[in-house]
Every structure is written in C-alpha cells, then in structure tokens.
Design a protein around this motif. Structure first.
Motif, PDB file in Angstrom:
ATOM      1  N   ALA A  95     -51.305 -29.674  33.044  1.00 46.88           N
ATOM      2  CA  ALA A  95     -51.503 -28.393  33.729  1.00 46.88           C
ATOM      3  C   ALA A  95     -52.403 -27.470  32.927  1.00 46.88           C
ATOM      4  O   ALA A  95     -53.068 -26.604  33.485  1.00 46.88           O
ATOM      5  CB  ALA A  95     -50.150 -27.731  33.987  1.00 46.88           C
ATOM      6  N   ASN A  96     -52.424 -27.673  31.594  1.00 48.21           N
ATOM      7  CA  ASN A  96     -53.237 -26.793  30.754  1.00 48.21           C
ATOM      8  C   ASN A  96     -54.626 -27.349  30.455  1.00 48.21           C
ATOM      9  O   ASN A  96     -55.461 -26.657  29.920  1.00 48.21           O
ATOM     10  CB  ASN A  96     -52.510 -26.530  29.413  1.00 48.21           C
ATOM     11  CG  ASN A  96     -51.179 -25.844  29.636  1.00 48.21           C
ATOM     12  OD1 ASN A  96     -51.008 -25.163  30.646  1.00 48.21           O
ATOM     13  ND2 ASN A  96     -50.247 -26.037  28.726  1.00 48.21           N
ATOM     14  N   LYS A  97     -54.848 -28.614  30.736  1.00 47.61           N
ATOM     15  CA  LYS A  97     -56.138 -29.206  30.358  1.00 47.61           C
ATOM     16  C   LYS A  97     -56.776 -29.878  31.564  1.00 47.61           C
ATOM     17  O   LYS A  97     -56.793 -31.096  31.683  1.00 47.61           O
ATOM     18  CB  LYS A  97     -55.926 -30.244  29.253  1.00 47.61           C
ATOM     19  CG  LYS A  97     -55.467 -29.621  27.936  1.00 47.61           C
ATOM     20  CD  LYS A  97     -55.250 -30.716  26.892  1.00 47.61           C
ATOM     21  CE  LYS A  97     -54.769 -30.094  25.591  1.00 47.61           C
ATOM     22  NZ  LYS A  97     -54.398 -31.081  24.612  1.00 47.61           N
ATOM     23  N   LYS A  98     -57.314 -29.038  32.471  1.00 52.69           N
ATOM     24  CA  LYS A  98     -57.800 -29.593  33.726  1.00 52.69           C
ATOM     25  C   LYS A  98     -58.997 -30.529  33.546  1.00 52.69           C
ATOM     26  O   LYS A  98     -59.266 -31.382  34.356  1.00 52.69           O
ATOM     27  CB  LYS A  98     -58.192 -28.430  34.663  1.00 52.69           C
ATOM     28  CG  LYS A  98     -56.977 -27.553  34.992  1.00 52.69           C
ATOM     29  CD  LYS A  98     -56.921 -27.163  36.452  1.00 52.69           C
ATOM     30  CE  LYS A  98     -55.537 -26.687  36.799  1.00 52.69           C
ATOM     31  NZ  LYS A  98     -55.277 -25.292  36.444  1.00 52.69           N
ATOM     32  N   THR A  99     -59.715 -30.389  32.419  1.00 51.33           N
ATOM     33  CA  THR A  99     -60.928 -31.192  32.245  1.00 51.33           C
ATOM     34  C   THR A  99     -60.622 -32.660  31.988  1.00 51.33           C
ATOM     35  O   THR A  99     -61.300 -33.543  32.489  1.00 51.33           O
ATOM     36  CB  THR A  99     -61.760 -30.671  31.061  1.00 51.33           C
ATOM     37  OG1 THR A  99     -60.841 -30.442  29.975  1.00 51.33           O
ATOM     38  CG2 THR A  99     -62.437 -29.363  31.435  1.00 51.33           C
ATOM     39  N   GLU A 100     -59.604 -32.978  31.203  1.00 45.89           N
ATOM     40  CA  GLU A 100     -59.349 -34.380  30.887  1.00 45.89           C
ATOM     41  C   GLU A 100     -58.405 -35.023  31.890  1.00 45.89           C
ATOM     42  O   GLU A 100     -57.643 -35.917  31.568  1.00 45.89           O
ATOM     43  CB  GLU A 100     -58.761 -34.491  29.475  1.00 45.89           C
ATOM     44  CG  GLU A 100     -59.772 -34.121  28.393  1.00 45.89           C
ATOM     45  CD  GLU A 100     -59.111 -33.618  27.125  1.00 45.89           C
ATOM     46  OE1 GLU A 100     -59.554 -32.602  26.567  1.00 45.89           O
ATOM     47  OE2 GLU A 100     -58.105 -34.263  26.698  1.00 45.89           O
ATOM     48  N   LYS A 101     -58.497 -34.550  33.122  1.00 42.36           N
ATOM     49  CA  LYS A 101     -57.559 -34.993  34.153  1.00 42.36           C
ATOM     50  C   LYS A 101     -57.486 -36.509  34.277  1.00 42.36           C
ATOM     51  O   LYS A 101     -56.406 -37.090  34.327  1.00 42.36           O
ATOM     52  CB  LYS A 101     -57.988 -34.374  35.491  1.00 42.36           C
ATOM     53  CG  LYS A 101     -56.859 -34.272  36.487  1.00 42.36           C
ATOM     54  CD  LYS A 101     -57.306 -33.509  37.734  1.00 42.36           C
ATOM     55  CE  LYS A 101     -56.232 -33.721  38.799  1.00 42.36           C
ATOM     56  NZ  LYS A 101     -56.640 -33.250  40.100  1.00 42.36           N
ATOM     57  N   ASP A 102     -58.627 -37.166  34.300  1.00 47.02           N
ATOM     58  CA  ASP A 102     -58.632 -38.618  34.545  1.00 47.02           C
ATOM     59  C   ASP A 102     -57.850 -39.395  33.508  1.00 47.02           C
ATOM     60  O   ASP A 102     -57.022 -40.235  33.834  1.00 47.02           O
ATOM     61  CB  ASP A 102     -60.070 -39.148  34.558  1.00 47.02           C
ATOM     62  CG  ASP A 102     -60.763 -38.735  35.848  1.00 47.02           C
ATOM     63  OD1 ASP A 102     -62.004 -38.712  35.881  1.00 47.02           O
ATOM     64  OD2 ASP A 102     -60.032 -38.432  36.817  1.00 47.02           O
ATOM     65  N   LEU A 103     -58.130 -39.044  32.215  1.00 48.68           N
ATOM     66  CA  LEU A 103     -57.429 -39.746  31.133  1.00 48.68           C
ATOM     67  C   LEU A 103     -55.917 -39.585  31.311  1.00 48.68           C
ATOM     68  O   LEU A 103     -55.149 -40.522  31.231  1.00 48.68           O
ATOM     69  CB  LEU A 103     -57.839 -39.132  29.784  1.00 48.68           C
ATOM     70  CG  LEU A 103     -58.927 -39.888  29.041  1.00 48.68           C
ATOM     71  CD1 LEU A 103     -60.114 -38.989  28.849  1.00 48.68           C
ATOM     72  CD2 LEU A 103     -58.392 -40.416  27.734  1.00 48.68           C
TER      73      LEU A 103
END
Lengths: 368, 367
Positions: B308-316
């Motif tokens: 929820a806090n790190k939307k950029t690394e969603k895929d990983l």
C-alpha cells in the motif's frame, strides 16, 4: 411395661433444653450404677457413649449436634428396652419408678444406700488380685471380653476411616457435574450428553450421605456390644474379687486356728515376734494366755460362719452369673448375626443405587 | 514444496457433510481399511559411558507399495520421537500434530526410569505413532517413513541432513519479525471461534484431568483402608463360635470388594487418565497451531500493508503477495479440515473413554 415405655420415650423425644438433657443422661448413669451394684452377677446393659467416638470426618464430634443427640436418644431408649426385657432386672422397683416417677427419683435411689455396697476396688480397673484357685470359666470369659473389646474398637476405627474414604470418592464425582455442564456450553453435538451425564454425577455424589448415615446404625449396634464387653468383664472382676475375699478369709481363719493351737499346746511351730519377745522377756501368765485363747476361739467361730456364708454366696453368685452369661451369649450371637445381615443388605442396596446411576450415565455418555 | 502436497491430498472444497464425516470416522475405526500397523513395545535400558537411556522397539507392518518391505523392526529412543515431531511440525505448520508424552513428570515425583513411568510413556508413544498413521496427510510424510524403517545409523545420518539449526532459527526469527502483529486483524471469523473454543476447552479439560486424578487417588486410599478392614473380621471370628462363619463371610466379601476396586482403578489408569492427559497436551498443540496460522496470515498482511505504501514496485510485490495468499489459503484449509477431523476424534475418544468408565463402575457394583 410397654405403655410406660411409650410415655418415657415421648418425654425423651421432646426438645428438652440443654441442661435437662444432661441431667437426664446423668440420671440414666445413676440408674445403671444402681443396677450394677445391686445385681453384681448380671451383665447389665450398657449406656450409649457419652461423647461421640469413632467419628469419620463429616460426622460431627459435637455432643450438641442434632444427629448425635438423636442417636443418643435412640441409644437410651434401647438401654431401657434391654433392661425391661431382662428377666431379673425388669422386676426392680427403682427401675420401675425411673419409668414412672418424675420428681424425687434421685433421692429415692440415694436412700437405698447402694453406694455403700459399691466396692471401690472395682474402680481400679487394672489392679490384679492374686487368686490362688481361679475359676477357669471366668478366666476364659474375662479373656474373651478383653478380646471382644479390642477387636470391636479396632473394627470401628477402621470402619470410620473406610467411610471417610468412600465419602471422598463419591464427592469428587460431584465435580464432574459442574465441569461437564460448563463444557457442554461450547459443544454442539456432545452438549446434551455431557449435560445429562453431569446431572447423574451429581446424583451419585449426593447419594453417599444417606448411605453413610444408614451405616451409622451398624456402627451403633457394634458399639453396644463394645460396651457390653465391659459389662461382661465387670461380672468377671466381681467374681474375682469374691474369690479373693474368700481366699483371704480362709487364709485368715487358718492362721488364727494355728495361733490358737500354738497357744494351747505351748509349741511354737512358726517363728513370731511375740514368741521371741516372750522367750526374752518371760512367758505370759496362764490367765493372759487363756484369755487370748478365748478371744481367738470366738474369732475362729465367727470366721467359720463367715467363711461358710461366703462360700454359699460364692456358689450362688457363680450359679446365677453363669445363667445370665448363657442368656447374654445367646442374645449376643443373635444380635450380632442380625447386625451383620443388615450390614450386608445395606451394601447391596448401595450397589444397586450405583448400578442405576452408572447405567443412566453410560446411556448419556454413549449419546455424546 | 510441502504446501503443494497438502493441496493434492486434501481438496479444500471437500464438503463437510454429515455422511462424509461418518466416512472419515469409519476410516479410522475400521482396521480392515488400514494398511499400516505400528506397535511400540519392549523397552530396553542402554548404559553407556556418558548416559543411560531407554529404547523402544517399533514394529511396522504394511501393505503399501512405497515401502520396500512389508515388515520392519527398529529401536528408537525418546529423542528420535522428538525429532520426528519437530520435522512434522516444520513440514505442516497448520496441521494438528499429535502430542508426545512429556519429558519428565514433576508432580508425581516418579523416577525417570521407574517401571510405571516407562510403561505410561510407551503407551503414549504407541498412541503418537498410530495417530500419525491414521492421519490422511501425515501418514505419507517422508520423515515418518524413515523413522519407521531406517536402521539406527541410517536415521542419525538422515537427521544430520536438512537445514542447520542456525539457518532454521533464522527462518523462525524472520517469520516472527514479519508477523509481530500476529495476523489477528484480518483473521477469518472461523478461526476466532476456534480460538475461543480452545481457550474454554483447554480450561475444562485440564480441570477434568485433575478431577480424574483425584478420584484415582481417593480410590487408592479407600482400597488401602479396605485392605485393613477385612482381616479384622477374620481376627474376630477366631474368638467366636456361633458367629465365626458369618464373620469370615464378611471378611471374604470385603476381600472381593478390594479386588473389584483394583479392577476399577486399573480401568481408570488404562483408559480415562491417558486420554484426558493426551487432550490436555492437545490443547496446547492446538493453541500453537492457531498461532502459527495467525503468523502465516501476518506475513501476508504485513506485505500487503507494505505494498500500500510502495505503489511503484507493484509487480514485484504482487507475485510475492500472490504466493503468500496461496500459502494462507492452503494453511487455512488444511487447518479447517484437520480441525474438523480432530473434533470428530475428540468426541469419539471422550465418548468411549467415559462410556468405559461407566461400564467399569457397573462391573464394580455388579461384582
């Protein structure tokens, strides 16, 4: 006698204040003492215990406890029944007035002066009297009464411990009831079975109270014979004392006769201080000697009469004592057999109750 | 991947209908359907320079294909059982692994090697292995098979393999760290119910255990007094003539009562007491299993929160989260199924244990 007994038991049954109960018991004691002294050859029925003895833990040792009071009342009633059904004792006037007369009975008893007849030597329970020719039958009987006392008191002690333990086993099962009930609250399928089984465990735990109360009757029956053993022993002791007195009297007579003979013939067969002093300080005068002889002869005559009557007394005592002892033996055998049978019946009934409860419990468990 | 194995042998969508539950129940009870028979017996003492210990003989008879032979006989010591249990817990964190008897029993002051202690332990170890054999998943566990079949040296060399103690500890620490919140927040209602149930159950079962022991103790005291009681009647009969036979009769009856009491006590110690004790241990185990499930859930929850806090690394993250979600689902399903199974067993065990007590009491009173 039956109708008077009813009156007496009614007045016993009344809820008398504490003071009067104690007076009553002491009056019973007075009655029994009177009977023991007046009829030394009779095995006098015993009183119920003064203090609660051989109690198992739940049973109160308190003399004021209502259960104890009730059991004592029954014991006292039983005592009167025993006296009333005794062929000799039931005729006694003092006994009769105990049942009939409210006031002034105590004074009447004391007026008989029976305390004077009471031999204080009998109070020294363990004092032995050296009897040269003991009656074998009485010796055996005394031995038996000692054994009976010892074995019954041992039995009562252990029975009380057994009752205590049995109480424990039953009562702990009551805890199952509570826990099963709490457990059933979180169970869906097992709940009903647990709950109803718990109820039966409570029934089981509660059942011991009645069972043990009934067993107290058995204990009371045994206690009566524990105290009867004492009464039996007392008769033997009285006989022993009689025999001792007889032997002492005979001995005394023999020595007086010997003294008389010595004085008469002037020979000294046995050493005596008198003899020595008379040798040293001179002989007595003939008058003195003859006076002595006369006194001795009188004493000897008295002694012979006494000995005769003592012998007669002794023979009568043995005869009537032995008759009562035979009666007592039969009574004892009958009563104890009955007591054992009723004890067995109690045990069977206890087992039947157990079977019922556990059959019900088993059904509940198998439905869990 | 052990979680995969669980999915294969245990369908999460298996309906828990009454009839299927009956089938489960029957499977455990029907000896004909069993294909693995285990006995634990013959305790033997071994004395070495360093220590003294007991080994037990473990005999296995099986018709299963994956076993090379149809019969095995090995000797195992308590340590080996401990090893097996920990391997099973490792492999199946949310399955209910049966309890082992304790290392020592403090309260009874029973000596470590008294016959009574050894026998009680032997029976419990026997139960332990059979419960595993009856478990639909655990029975196929590889370490279990090795335990039953390997010779002593084979077993010790196998034990040495696998992750070292240090690395295992590291795993545990990481798992705890990532689930400090314990996964209680998103716990499905079902497991909260289980938790509540277990709290009450473990209280009640522990009280029952105490009650049963107390009853046993009171019965023993009663027996001791009765043993003294009977002979007094015999002694009395020696002074009597007429009533001697009646008195002897009473003495012999009391003697019979003593024997009946001994039987009743034996029934308690052989049946009810071990079962209650086993379920006291089970309560601890179940609380542990529920905790582990919560931990696994916690791992997932903390990763989801981190996402929820790190939307950029969603895929990983989403791949990792997907794996964790599977893990949680498997854990939950495994536990749910095992829980139902455990409850059925518990009910059955309790029913038979208490019915047995009732029967023993009936025999006692009848005698």
């Amino acid at each position: 006698v039956l109708s008077f007994r009813a009156v007496e038991s009614q007045s016993e049954g009344q809820c008398a204040p504490v003071d009067s109960l104690w007076r009553r018991y002491s009056e019973f004691e007075l009655l029994r003492n009177y009977l023991s002294v007046t009829y030394p050859h009779i095995v006098v029925p015993p009183l119920p215990e003064k203090r609660a003895d051989f109690v198992w833990h739940k049973l109160s040792a308190d003399n004021m406890d209502p259960d104890f009071v009730e059991r004592r009342r029954i014991g006292l009633e039983n005592f009167l029944l025993r006296v009333a059904s005794h062929p000799v004792l039931c005729e006694d006037k003092i006994f009769y007035s105990f049942l009939m007369q409210e006031g002034g009975w105590k004074e009447m008893v004391n007026e008989t002066g029976f305390q004077l007849k009471a031999d204080s030597r009998l109070k020294a329970l363990n004092a032995t009297f050296r009897v040269k020719n003991p009656d074998k039958r009485f010796t055996e009987l005394k031995h038996y009464s000692d054994e009976l006392q010892s074995v019954i008191s041992h039995l009562l002690r252990v029975r009380a411990r057994v009752a205590d333990r049995l109480y424990g086993v039953y009562k702990v099962h009551g805890n199952y009831g509570r826990v099963f009930s709490e457990w059933s609250a979180i169970e869906k399928e097992m709940g009903d079975g647990l709950q109803s089984a718990g109820h039966h465990m409570d029934v089981y735990a509660a059942s011991i109270d009645d069972i043990l109360e009934e067993e107290e009757h058995y204990a009371d029956q045994l206690k009566e014979y524990l105290f009867y053993a004492e009464a039996l022993r007392a008769v033997c002791r009285k006989h022993e004392l009689m025999q001792y007195d007889l032997e002492m009297a005979a001995q005394d007579l023999t020595s007086k006769k010997q003294q008389c003979e010595e004085l008469a013939t002037g020979t000294v067969r046995t050493f005596s201080l008198k003899g020595m002093t008379s040798k040293l300080f001179g002989q007595e005068t003939t008058e003195q000697r003859e006076a002595k002889i006369k006194v001795l002869e009188e004493q000897i005559q008295e002694g012979e009469e006494q000995l005769k009557s003592k012998n007669l007394e002794g023979r009568d005592f043995v005869k009537s004592a032995w008759a009562d002892i035979e009666r007592f033996k039969e009574q004892k055998n009958h009563d104890l057999k009955e007591a054992l049978i009723s004890y067995a019946v109690m045990q069977i009934s206890m087992c039947k109750k157990g079977i019922q409860v556990w059959t019900n419990a088993k059904e509940c468990f198998s439905k869990m | 991947d052990t979680s995969l194995a669980e999915v294969n042998s245990f369908s999460p969508s298996m309906p828990i209908s009454p009839s299927s539950m009956i089938n489960q129940y029957k499977f455990e009870d029907e000896p004909e359907l069993r294909d693995l028979f285990i006995t634990v017996d013959d305790p033997e003492s071994h004395i070495t320079a360093i220590e003294t210990f007991i080994t037990y003989r473990v005999v296995t008879k099986t018709s299963r294909g994956e076993f090379d032979s149809s019969e095995y006989e090995v000797r195992r010591r308590y340590q080996d059982f401990l090893w097996l249990k920990s391997k099973l817990e490792e492999a199946h964190p949310t399955l209910i692994i049966p309890p082992l008897p304790e290392k020592f029993i403090m309260k009874g002051m029973v000596e470590r090697f008294s016959d009574e202690f050894i026998e009680t332990r032997r029976k419990a170890l026997h139960k332990f292995l059979n419960r595993i054999a009856d478990h639909p998943t655990l029975t196929f566990n590889e370490d279990f098979k090795i335990f039953l079949t390997a010779q002593a040296w084979e077993l010790s060399s196998h034990k040495k393999q696998g992750p070292s103690l240090l690395s295992r500890m590291g795993q545990t620490v990481r798992a705890v760290a990532s689930s400090v919140r314990g996964g209680v927040k998103n716990r499905p209602e079902m497991f909260t119910e289980m938790n509540d149930y277990m709290e009450t159950f473990s209280q009640k079962i522990s009280v029952l255990d105490k009650i049963a022991h107390r009853i046993y103790k009171e019965e023993r005291e009663y027996l001791n007094e009765m043993k003294e009681y009977g002979p007094i009647y015999t002694l009395w009969s020696a002074s009597e003539e007429d009533i001697a036979d009646s008195l002897k009769g009473v003495a012999s009856c009391i003697d019979k009562c003593c024997k009946a009491t001994e039987k009743r006590m034996a029934g308690l110690s052989e049946n009810l007491l071990p079962i209650l004790h086993e379920y006291v241990l089970y309560s601890e185990i179940l609380m542990g299993v529920l905790k582990r499930r919560d931990q696994i859930q916690g791992e997932l929850d903390s990763k989801v929160d981190a996402l929820a806090n790190k939307k950029t690394e969603k895929d990983l993250f989403s791949e990792e989260i997907g794996k964790l979600e599977d893990k949680v689902e498997c854990a939950n399903n495994a536990l749910k199924a095992d829980w139902d199974r455990w409850k059925q067993n518990m009910q059955c065990d309790m029913r038979s244990a208490f019915t047995n007590v009732a029967e023993n009491n009936l025999h006692y009173y009848e005698e």
